[in-house]
Design a protein around this motif. Sequence first.
Motif, PDB file in Angstrom:
ATOM      1  N   UNK A 178       0.843  -1.190   0.000  1.00 57.44           N
ATOM      2  CA  UNK A 178       0.000   0.000   0.000  1.00 57.44           C
ATOM      3  C   UNK A 178       0.885   1.249   0.000  1.00 57.44           C
ATOM      4  N   UNK A 179       0.464   2.265  -0.742  1.00 58.20           N
ATOM      5  CA  UNK A 179       1.253   3.481  -0.878  1.00 58.20           C
ATOM      6  C   UNK A 179       0.630   4.611  -0.054  1.00 58.20           C
ATOM      7  N   UNK A 180       1.471   5.276   0.746  1.00 59.45           N
ATOM      8  CA  UNK A 180       1.074   6.420   1.569  1.00 59.45           C
ATOM      9  C   UNK A 180       1.975   7.604   1.238  1.00 59.45           C
ATOM     10  N   UNK A 181       1.514   8.802   1.566  1.00 62.18           N
ATOM     11  CA  UNK A 181       2.448   9.925   1.552  1.00 62.18           C
ATOM     12  C   UNK A 181       3.093  10.027   2.933  1.00 62.18           C
ATOM     13  N   UNK A 182       3.969  10.983   3.099  1.00 61.30           N
ATOM     14  CA  UNK A 182       4.739  11.073   4.347  1.00 61.30           C
ATOM     15  C   UNK A 182       3.910  11.593   5.515  1.00 61.30           C
ATOM     16  N   UNK A 189      -3.587   3.464  -3.802  1.00 62.99           N
ATOM     17  CA  UNK A 189      -2.808   2.641  -4.726  1.00 62.99           C
ATOM     18  C   UNK A 189      -2.402   1.362  -4.005  1.00 62.99           C
ATOM     19  N   UNK A 190      -2.745   0.239  -4.630  1.00 61.62           N
ATOM     20  CA  UNK A 190      -2.488  -1.077  -4.052  1.00 61.62           C
ATOM     21  C   UNK A 190      -1.806  -1.950  -5.085  1.00 61.62           C
ATOM     22  N   UNK A 191      -0.740  -2.623  -4.671  1.00 58.45           N
ATOM     23  CA  UNK A 191       0.003  -3.502  -5.573  1.00 58.45           C
ATOM     24  C   UNK A 191       0.217  -4.852  -4.900  1.00 58.45           C
ATOM     25  N   UNK A 192       0.658  -5.827  -5.683  1.00 58.72           N
ATOM     26  CA  UNK A 192       1.011  -7.131  -5.130  1.00 58.72           C
ATOM     27  C   UNK A 192      -0.177  -8.045  -4.977  1.00 58.72           C
ATOM     28  N   UNK A 193      -0.323  -8.627  -3.796  1.00 60.77           N
ATOM     29  CA  UNK A 193      -1.341  -9.633  -3.544  1.00 60.77           C
ATOM     30  C   UNK A 193      -0.722 -11.003  -3.385  1.00 60.77           C
ATOM     31  N   UNK A 194      -1.545 -11.969  -3.023  1.00 58.71           N
ATOM     32  CA  UNK A 194      -1.088 -13.319  -2.735  1.00 58.71           C
ATOM     33  C   UNK A 194      -0.714 -14.057  -4.012  1.00 58.71           C
ATOM     34  N   UNK A 195       0.433 -14.750  -3.978  1.00 61.07           N
ATOM     35  CA  UNK A 195       0.846 -15.531  -5.136  1.00 61.07           C
ATOM     36  C   UNK A 195       2.028 -16.425  -4.815  1.00 61.07           C
ATOM     37  N   UNK A 196       2.287 -17.382  -5.704  1.00 62.78           N
ATOM     38  CA  UNK A 196       3.350 -18.347  -5.499  1.00 62.78           C
ATOM     39  C   UNK A 196       4.626 -17.986  -6.231  1.00 62.78           C
ATOM     40  N   UNK A 197       5.575 -18.919  -6.219  1.00 63.84           N
ATOM     41  CA  UNK A 197       6.878 -18.673  -6.803  1.00 63.84           C
ATOM     42  C   UNK A 197       6.836 -18.485  -8.322  1.00 63.84           C
ATOM     43  N   UNK A 198       5.759 -18.925  -8.939  1.00 67.44           N
ATOM     44  CA  UNK A 198       5.621 -18.771 -10.397  1.00 67.44           C
ATOM     45  C   UNK A 198       5.017 -17.424 -10.782  1.00 67.44           C
ATOM     46  N   UNK A 199       4.743 -16.567  -9.796  1.00 70.62           N
ATOM     47  CA  UNK A 199       4.088 -15.284 -10.056  1.00 70.62           C
ATOM     48  C   UNK A 199       4.949 -14.149  -9.512  1.00 70.62           C
TER      49      UNK A 199
END
Length: 335
Positions: A178-182, A189-199
């Motif tokens: 998750x992205x924050x300002x100072x 803005x949200x990135x990533x999420x759950x995933x395995x070694x193939x992702x």
Amino acid sequence: LRSLTKPLMLAATACVTACGYSNAPIIGGFGSFKYQYMPGLLKAPTGANMQNCHGLVTDKDENIYLTYQNDGKTDANCLIKWEPDGTGGEFMTGGGGQLCSGTPHGLKIATEGGIQYLYHANNNQKLTKTQLDGTIVWQRTGNFGQDPKLPYRPTWFAVPPESKYIYLCDGYGSNNVYVFDRAGVFQNKTFGGKGGMDQHGKFSTNHGCTYDPRNGKIAVSDRANHRIEYFDFDNNSPDTFAYNYTVDMRPSLGSLTLPCNLRMYPEQEGRSIIPDLTGPVAVLDQGNKVVSVVNVSVLLKTTQHKHPHDAIFLSNGDMVVATWAPGRISYWKKL
């Protein structure tokens, strides 16, 4: 012992087995990177009850800071500062229970406008920016605007020095970034999420987030996927968090490795350090190749330094290690 790391483990424990008596110096590592445990340093202040030791930083004056989880009964603290030589431990009490309740976890330090601040990630849905004595600048508790249907147990911040933004790894929750300002405002803005070694760009316990000054990218310790994943970002926009490349730790640390964090030191020939929750602490060169291993959980087995959770180098090359379950901290002098 894991087959890939057996030679490293044997080397790391060689002194203990060779010396053959209980008060022999405890020395780990190999090659040019051997370290001696210094049991008289990093003594906790009277009254500290460290259930889990979690995050480490040093300030511009080279003082050492630890954030830890207290017992919730006899100890109400969570932040300790030591002198650069590992003496004079004292509680930093400015945040009181508002800072220390729950499970204090990740700790980062940043210089903003010439002033140093600490960024704390607490597993109990609490994000805090403080002064070095713990005095609270801002705090965000509970849902901050993210999807409320997702689990949320934050673990660590990445705080790039030239960026307007900071990046939160939700390693025990959604596996999002998750992205924050100072000022602690979520930028939606949200990135990533759950995933395995193939992702790539997905995580299984994105435990640590760190800005790597060696390459200008953010390194995410994707713990249960046994790797470090690198991401590009934009200092002036929250919109970019793009996968760049991966460092697979299995070839050097074994198939079961659980890298908790990665700390980098350009001023020390670009070396970095990784605490592995399974027991060792790895020293890496500027290309993230393992050049030494200190098998903390074996060397300090009698005092239950079981699970390295964070580790840092000091400016003189010495090493500090914080361990989890139970909480321990150790000082290792470079030989």
